[in-house]
Write a protein that holds these residues in place. Structure first.
Motif: not given
Length: 233
Positions: A106-107, A138, A135, A103, A141, A119, A144-145, A124-125
């Motif tokens: 990815r972020v 995706p 997630v 995770l 993500l 989140l 949103s982060a 979102v998660v």
């Protein structure tokens, strides 16, 4: 096109067992028989593709059956292809289950427990336990982060998220209704001519990116207008 059940399954990307299961549920018309061998055609393949498209929208098997009952079993492959084009997801994606390390990768940053909690609150998660999360979207993500990391009260983020969901849902429903009333219904009532079907297929492919850009641009203009109106003369 004449395919055995094994060939049909391979072309559709499903198992033979799945093909027979769908046939048993009435989702596929019976095969044409040559002796004791059942042969399937382009209409069977197109119907299987449509079933998979409906599944990608998250529809249950019961909902898919209800939808397909409105489509005649002798509908040609071209009509089924049009159905698929009109129903294909605009943002095709599936939820992903990740561990915390993946995770963060990815972020592109470390998500501490507070950020992860924000989140989760935004939907979102979802926390799965054992250091893993689901997630839900995706594609959202990353942005949103970034939003969750802003020094804004959580209630501000939640209110903004709910406003976007509420208004985009209403907008989508209104646009879908207009399209059905002014484009799809005249096509059906006009006899479903091949020329009109080809025009609809071409238009469906071009419509999505144009509508998305139109909504983004209109929202930007609306925000600018709201800001100007908030400034006293």
């Amino acid at each position: 096109m004449e395919l055995t059940v094994d060939e049909l399954a391979a072309r559709a990307g499903v198992t033979v067992r799945t093909v027979r299961f769908y046939a048993g549920r009435g989702l596929l018309p019976p095969p044409r028989l040559r002796g004791r061998t059942g042969l399937y055609g382009a209409d069977h393949l197109a119907r299987l593709d449509l079933v998979r498209e409906l599944q990608s929208l998250g529809l249950t098997l019961a909902a898919i059956e209800k939808h397909l009952r409105r489509i005649p079993l002798d509908a040609p492959a071209e009509d089924l292809a049009l159905q698929r084009a009109l129903l294909s997801p605009w943002a095709p994606e599936r939820p992903e289950d990740l561990d915390r390390h993946e995770l963060d990768r990815r972020v592109g940053r470390h998500l501490d427990d507070d950020l992860l909690k924000r989140l989760e609150t935004l939907g979102v998660v979802e926390h799965l336990g054992g250091g893993r999360v689901r997630v839900v979207s995706p594609a959202l993500l990353g942005v949103s982060a970034e939003l969750a990391a802003l020094p804004l009260p959580l209630e501000t983020l939640v209110a903004s998220h709910e406003a976007v969901e509420r208004h985009t849902t209403a907008l989508a429903a209104e646009l879908q209704g207009a399209f059905q009333d002014t484009v799809v219904r005249p096509y059906r009532e006009g006899g479903r001519s091949p020329e009109e079907r080809e025009r609809l297929l071409e238009m469906a492919g071009k419509l999505k990116p144009l509508m998305i850009q139109s909504v983004v641009t209109s929202f930007q203009r609306a925000v600018d207008k709201a800001i100007r109106q908030s400034v006293p003369d």
